[in-house]
Design a protein around this motif. Structure first.
Motif, PDB file in Angstrom:
ATOM      1  N   VAL A  45      -3.469  -8.849  10.576  1.00 12.87           N
ATOM      2  CA  VAL A  45      -5.129  -8.799  10.679  1.00 12.87           C
ATOM      3  C   VAL A  45      -5.533  -7.206  11.060  1.00 12.87           C
ATOM      4  N   GLN A  46      -4.750  -6.400  11.835  1.00 14.26           N
ATOM      5  CA  GLN A  46      -5.112  -4.978  12.284  1.00 14.26           C
ATOM      6  C   GLN A  46      -4.863  -4.085  10.981  1.00 14.26           C
ATOM      7  N   PHE A  47      -3.843  -4.269  10.009  1.00 14.65           N
ATOM      8  CA  PHE A  47      -3.734  -3.522   9.111  1.00 14.65           C
ATOM      9  C   PHE A  47      -4.531  -3.884   7.715  1.00 14.65           C
ATOM     10  N   LYS A  48      -4.870  -5.080   7.804  1.00 14.66           N
ATOM     11  CA  LYS A  48      -5.911  -5.576   6.827  1.00 14.66           C
ATOM     12  C   LYS A  48      -7.288  -4.808   6.965  1.00 14.66           C
ATOM     13  N   ALA A  49      -7.662  -4.668   7.931  1.00 14.99           N
ATOM     14  CA  ALA A  49      -8.940  -4.017   8.483  1.00 14.99           C
ATOM     15  C   ALA A  49      -9.053  -2.472   7.872  1.00 14.99           C
ATOM     16  N   VAL A  50      -7.727  -1.782   8.062  1.00 18.00           N
ATOM     17  CA  VAL A  50      -7.789  -0.491   7.547  1.00 18.00           C
ATOM     18  C   VAL A  50      -7.712  -0.289   5.855  1.00 18.00           C
ATOM     19  N   CYS A  51      -7.098  -1.612   5.312  1.00 17.95           N
ATOM     20  CA  CYS A  51      -6.890  -1.384   4.130  1.00 17.95           C
ATOM     21  C   CYS A  51      -8.312  -1.712   3.341  1.00 17.95           C
ATOM     22  N   ASP A  52      -9.075  -2.790   4.118  1.00 17.91           N
ATOM     23  CA  ASP A  52     -10.259  -3.199   3.368  1.00 17.91           C
ATOM     24  C   ASP A  52     -11.286  -2.218   3.587  1.00 17.91           C
ATOM     25  N   GLY A  53     -11.198  -1.072   4.737  1.00 16.69           N
ATOM     26  CA  GLY A  53     -12.105  -0.063   5.169  1.00 16.69           C
ATOM     27  C   GLY A  53     -11.836   0.968   4.144  1.00 16.69           C
ATOM     28  N   THR A  54     -10.452   1.102   3.575  1.00 22.44           N
ATOM     29  CA  THR A  54     -10.248   2.362   2.392  1.00 22.44           C
ATOM     30  C   THR A  54     -10.593   1.763   1.377  1.00 22.44           C
ATOM     31  N   THR A  55     -10.593   0.508   0.705  1.00 24.10           N
ATOM     32  CA  THR A  55     -11.158  -0.105  -0.296  1.00 24.10           C
ATOM     33  C   THR A  55     -12.476   0.378  -0.567  1.00 24.10           C
ATOM     34  N   SER A  56     -13.263  -0.146   0.449  1.00 28.71           N
ATOM     35  CA  SER A  56     -14.521   0.052   0.194  1.00 28.71           C
ATOM     36  C   SER A  56     -15.274   1.051   0.888  1.00 28.71           C
ATOM     37  N   TYR A  57     -14.535   2.349   1.089  1.00 30.55           N
ATOM     38  CA  TYR A  57     -15.067   3.693   1.307  1.00 30.55           C
ATOM     39  C   TYR A  57     -15.873   4.152   0.500  1.00 30.55           C
ATOM     40  N   ASP A  58     -17.160   4.585   1.400  1.00 33.83           N
ATOM     41  CA  ASP A  58     -18.192   5.153   0.214  1.00 33.83           C
ATOM     42  C   ASP A  58     -18.267   6.684   0.615  1.00 33.83           C
TER      43      ASP A  58
END
Length: 362
Positions: A45-58
């Motif tokens: 869960v912790q690392f998925k938050a980082v991955c999702d944040g990096t993917t949707s980074y504007d």
């Protein structure tokens, strides 16, 4: 680099992910599957938050926040996480499928040892590096195949590297000697201590085949040898030639390694060996008397040995080994300081030594 251990909890891991995400740093989690399954599932869960944040980074937005463990973190998209693992070892967990999906698997090739040997020998100043590298690799390949299978034998890259460093020291100490003699001496003198008696005939046979008619005399510290004999006599022991040689070999290994295993069955003289060396060093140079602290690592749980974070306050509490290490580190002199961990070897406590030895810190 973070060396993972079963004592790490999800909050410690969460704090690491927060730091990596906020600073944009790369983190490598060594032996990742030593973490317990409960921690690994929260880690997903912790690392998925980082991955999702990096993917949707504007990139047009000045700030970009993600949530980890209830804390809002300003994400730097250059952050990254890498894991290394050895499946199938004692005390390893299977990674959850959700966590596997977040990491891209990568297999690595076996390194070309001949090429590595050749380059390292060149760097150490050897002119005939190519021919000597092929001899070196040939010897280690044959030793791996022909010697008996012992738990302490290692003919891999790390063992190769330590012998090459010794060969470099010998080259700089005696630059006029033939290079073949120098390499042969390094291979002979720094492998003999770990070769069991039944394998000695094969070892010397292979060495003589690869380096025919090359048998340089062993270089040893004459004054220390006298002190070892005196130390044995003062302790009412007979200074047997084989025993004094083992003590001298231990001193040679300590000069190139900061961690040495003294292995053997009960009653083989392991404790007497290091005690005689510490006493002999004190006789040889009274100003360099060895300070020794010893403990049995098996009488304590790992968290009491290395230290742990208190769950209630999240404060670090030193363990026995870490407090000994800290106390010795604060003594401001250059006298030898040894920590002797006298007990059975097992993966559970020795693996945690990796981060101490690898990063020189606790």
């Amino acid at each position: 680099v973070f060396n993972c251990s079963p004592e790490m909890d999800y909050q410690s891991l969460g704090n690491i992910f927060k730091g990596l995400a906020a600073s944009g740093s790369w983190g490598c989690f060594d032996e990742f599957n030593r973490l317990i399954p409960e921690v690994l599932s929260v880690c997903t869960v912790q690392f998925k938050a980082v991955c999702d944040g990096t993917t949707s980074y504007d990139h047009d937005s000045p700030t970009h926040y993600i949530m980890i463990e209830g804390d809002q973190i300003n994400l730097d998209p250059t952050c990254g996480a890498f894991i290394t693992m050895n499946p199938g070892y004692l005390g390893r967990s299977e990674l959850p499928e959700g966590l596997k999906a977040l990491f891209r698997p990568m297999t690595v090739m076996v390194p070309d040892l001949v090429l590595i040997c050749e380059n390292m020998l060149m760097a150490e100043g050897y002119v005939a590096a190519r021919s000597l590298a092929s001899k070196f690799y040939g010897l280690y390949s044959l030793l791996r195949d022909l010697l008996s299978k012992q738990a302490h034998y290692d003919w891999g890259l790390r063992a190769v590297k330590s012998v090459l460093v010794v060969a470099g020291h010998l080259k700089r100490a005696e630059p006029d000697l033939p290079e073949e003699q120098l390499l042969m001496r390094a291979l002979r003198d720094f492998n003999i201590p770990k070769i069991v008696q039944q394998d000695e005939v094969v070892f010397f046979g292979l060495l003589n085949d690869l380096f025919p008619d090359v048998n340089p005399p062993r270089v040893f510290d004459v004054s220390l040898a006298r002190c070892i004999v005196k130390a044995a006599e003062d302790a009412a022991l007979w200074p047997d030639e084989q025993f004094t040689l083992k003590v001298a070999q231990l001193d040679e290994l300590l000069s190139i390694r900061h961690c040495v295993f003294v292995m053997g069955p009960a009653g083989a003289g392991k404790t007497t060996c290091w005690k005689m060396l510490s006493y002999a060093l004190g006789i040889n140079e009274s100003q360099r008397k060895v300070r020794v602290c010893y403990l049995n690592p098996k009488v304590l749980p790992t968290e009491d040995l290395y230290g742990h974070i208190t769950l209630q306050t999240r404060e670090w509490k030193d363990g026995l080994l870490s407090s000994i290490m800290r106390d010795l580190g604060q003594i401001e002199d250059d006298k030898p300081k040894w920590i002797v961990l006298d007990g059975d070897l097992d993966a559970n406590w020795i693996e945690s030594m990796n981060s101490v030895d690898y990063r020189r810190q606790l």
